[in-house]
Design a protein around this motif. Structure first.
Motif, mmCIF file in Angstrom:
data_model
loop_
_atom_site.group_PDB
_atom_site.id
_atom_site.type_symbol
_atom_site.label_atom_id
_atom_site.label_comp_id
_atom_site.label_asym_id
_atom_site.label_seq_id
_atom_site.Cartn_x
_atom_site.Cartn_y
_atom_site.Cartn_z
ATOM 1 N N LEU A 70 0.599 -1.080 0.029
ATOM 2 C CA LEU A 70 0.030 -0.393 -0.391
ATOM 3 C C LEU A 70 1.098 1.621 -0.059
ATOM 4 C CD1 LEU A 70 -2.746 -1.348 2.352
ATOM 5 C CD2 LEU A 70 -2.757 -1.525 -0.017
ATOM 6 N N GLY A 71 0.338 2.108 -0.724
ATOM 7 C CA GLY A 71 0.425 3.400 -0.790
ATOM 8 C C GLY A 71 2.622 3.595 -1.879
ATOM 9 N N GLN A 72 2.561 2.761 -2.848
ATOM 10 C CA GLN A 72 3.375 2.032 -3.714
ATOM 11 C C GLN A 72 2.698 3.373 -4.467
ATOM 12 O OE1 GLN A 72 4.281 -1.727 -3.972
ATOM 13 N NE2 GLN A 72 6.496 -0.962 -3.323
ATOM 14 N N LYS A 73 3.559 3.943 -5.427
ATOM 15 C CA LYS A 73 3.503 4.427 -6.771
ATOM 16 C C LYS A 73 3.509 3.856 -7.766
ATOM 17 C CE LYS A 73 4.472 8.945 -4.948
ATOM 18 N NZ LYS A 73 5.330 10.139 -5.216
ATOM 19 N N ILE A 74 2.558 3.754 -8.802
ATOM 20 C CA ILE A 74 2.350 3.307 -10.452
ATOM 21 C C ILE A 74 1.886 3.451 -11.478
ATOM 22 C CG2 ILE A 74 0.997 1.120 -11.086
ATOM 23 C CD1 ILE A 74 0.394 0.484 -8.016
ATOM 24 N N GLY A 75 1.686 3.634 -12.130
ATOM 25 C CA GLY A 75 1.388 4.309 -13.794
ATOM 26 C C GLY A 75 0.475 3.350 -14.305
ATOM 27 N N LEU A 76 -0.623 4.057 -14.953
ATOM 28 C CA LEU A 76 -1.580 3.525 -15.261
ATOM 29 C C LEU A 76 -1.490 4.188 -16.820
ATOM 30 C CD1 LEU A 76 -4.134 1.358 -15.239
ATOM 31 C CD2 LEU A 76 -5.369 3.132 -14.220
ATOM 32 N N SER A 77 -1.421 2.957 -18.030
ATOM 33 C CA SER A 77 -1.846 3.428 -19.244
ATOM 34 C C SER A 77 -2.920 2.590 -20.069
ATOM 35 C CB SER A 77 -1.082 3.447 -19.960
ATOM 36 O OG SER A 77 -0.166 4.534 -19.561
ATOM 37 N N VAL A 115 -1.617 5.950 -6.767
ATOM 38 C CA VAL A 115 -1.217 4.924 -5.627
ATOM 39 C C VAL A 115 -1.739 3.966 -5.271
ATOM 40 C CG1 VAL A 115 -2.558 6.517 -3.638
ATOM 41 C CG2 VAL A 115 -0.282 5.520 -3.402
ATOM 42 N N LEU A 116 -1.288 2.852 -4.785
ATOM 43 C CA LEU A 116 -2.025 2.139 -4.623
ATOM 44 C C LEU A 116 -3.116 2.169 -3.275
ATOM 45 C CD1 LEU A 116 -2.753 -0.986 -5.014
ATOM 46 C CD2 LEU A 116 -0.840 -1.415 -3.906
ATOM 47 N N VAL A 117 -4.587 1.927 -2.611
ATOM 48 C CA VAL A 117 -4.911 2.429 -1.812
ATOM 49 C C VAL A 117 -5.824 0.913 -0.787
ATOM 50 C CG1 VAL A 117 -4.991 4.528 -2.549
ATOM 51 C CG2 VAL A 117 -7.355 3.113 -2.912
ATOM 52 N N HIS A 118 -5.898 -0.077 -2.242
ATOM 53 C CA HIS A 118 -6.283 -1.735 -1.629
ATOM 54 C C HIS A 118 -5.609 -1.827 -2.097
ATOM 55 C CE1 HIS A 118 -9.626 -1.655 -3.770
ATOM 56 N NE2 HIS A 118 -9.826 -0.205 -3.557
ATOM 57 N N HIS A 119 -5.766 -3.978 -1.834
ATOM 58 C CA HIS A 119 -5.517 -4.403 -2.496
ATOM 59 C C HIS A 119 -6.740 -5.106 -1.896
ATOM 60 C CE1 HIS A 119 -2.320 -7.696 -3.282
ATOM 61 N NE2 HIS A 119 -3.429 -8.029 -3.998
ATOM 62 N N LYS A 120 -7.876 -6.260 -2.603
ATOM 63 C CA LYS A 120 -8.217 -7.074 -1.353
ATOM 64 C C LYS A 120 -8.399 -8.107 -3.274
ATOM 65 C CE LYS A 120 -12.740 -7.545 0.319
ATOM 66 N NZ LYS A 120 -14.478 -6.956 0.554
ATOM 67 N N GLY A 121 -7.647 -9.465 -2.488
ATOM 68 C CA GLY A 121 -7.961 -10.529 -2.960
ATOM 69 C C GLY A 121 -7.338 -10.397 -4.251
ATOM 70 N N GLN A 122 -8.181 -11.024 -5.904
ATOM 71 C CA GLN A 122 -7.347 -10.246 -7.567
ATOM 72 C C GLN A 122 -7.259 -8.814 -7.524
ATOM 73 O OE1 GLN A 122 -4.808 -12.963 -8.317
ATOM 74 N NE2 GLN A 122 -5.092 -13.470 -6.289
ATOM 75 N N GLN A 123 -7.541 -8.360 -6.445
ATOM 76 C CA GLN A 123 -7.914 -6.593 -7.332
ATOM 77 C C GLN A 123 -7.108 -5.338 -6.617
ATOM 78 O OE1 GLN A 123 -12.537 -6.157 -6.539
ATOM 79 N NE2 GLN A 123 -12.674 -8.582 -8.263
ATOM 80 N N LEU A 124 -6.547 -4.523 -7.112
ATOM 81 C CA LEU A 124 -5.528 -3.391 -6.821
ATOM 82 C C LEU A 124 -6.338 -2.287 -6.878
ATOM 83 C CD1 LEU A 124 -2.364 -4.283 -8.428
ATOM 84 C CD2 LEU A 124 -3.327 -5.065 -5.811
ATOM 85 N N GLY A 125 -6.669 -1.668 -6.119
ATOM 86 C CA GLY A 125 -7.675 -0.181 -6.074
ATOM 87 C C GLY A 125 -6.485 1.107 -6.116
ATOM 88 N N LEU A 126 -6.921 1.491 -7.464
ATOM 89 C CA LEU A 126 -5.376 3.111 -7.313
ATOM 90 C C LEU A 126 -6.194 3.747 -7.793
ATOM 91 C CD1 LEU A 126 -3.971 1.041 -10.788
ATOM 92 C CD2 LEU A 126 -2.659 0.925 -8.354
ATOM 93 N N GLU A 127 -5.356 4.691 -6.827
ATOM 94 C CA GLU A 127 -6.278 6.264 -6.628
ATOM 95 C C GLU A 127 -5.291 7.161 -7.270
ATOM 96 O OE1 GLU A 127 -5.230 9.393 -3.087
ATOM 97 O OE2 GLU A 127 -7.445 7.746 -2.361
ATOM 98 N N CYS A 128 -5.901 7.631 -8.514
ATOM 99 C CA CYS A 128 -5.189 8.819 -9.013
ATOM 100 C C CYS A 128 -4.760 10.113 -8.688
ATOM 101 C CB CYS A 128 -6.294 9.368 -10.216
ATOM 102 S SG CYS A 128 -5.558 10.349 -11.724
#
Length: 120
Positions: free
Chosen positions: A49-56, A71-84
């Motif tokens: 959580l909190g890691q920066k990730i580029g999404l395209s 930035v990764l704000v949640h990780h549940k199961g096989q899903q990643l929640g990314l906040e812009c």
């Protein structure tokens, strides 16, 4: 379940790329909001959580690419929640249109954009 979402999410299926530590990973977008995305977790990707990730991602049936720094704000199961964290003007314009077409409520979208712009 504690519902804390501030932005309307819309289902959106598209192949995307996550960029992290000079590597890229294929993923699938599950849904979008004006403030981020929910994506499937690529195999062999270990994040905290909190890691920066580029999404395209490429808009289906077009040559338009949307880019956002997240930035990764949640990780549940096989899903990643990314906040812009940052999105360029062209990408936000296209994202706004996607959300607008899918929620069918321009007034709600304008309120969410105003809310987003006032959060700093």
């Amino acid at each position: 379940m504690d519902e804390r979402r501030q932005y309307t999410r819309t289902l959106f299926a598209a192949t995307a790329t996550l960029s992290f530590n000079d590597k890229t990973y294929r993923t699938n977008i599950l849904d979008l909001s004006i403030n981020g995305a929910l994506v499937s977790e690529p195999e062999a990707l270990s994040l905290t959580l909190g890691q920066k990730i580029g999404l395209s991602f490429l808009l289906p049936e077009s040559d338009i690419v949307l880019n956002m720094d997240t930035v990764l704000v949640h990780h549940k199961g096989q899903q990643l929640g990314l906040e812009c964290q940052h999105i360029d003007l062209d990408s936000i314009s296209h994202l706004k249109r996607i959300i607008e077409l899918n929620i069918g409520d321009a007034e709600l979208l304008h309120r969410e954009l105003a809310q987003l712009l006032h959060l700093d």
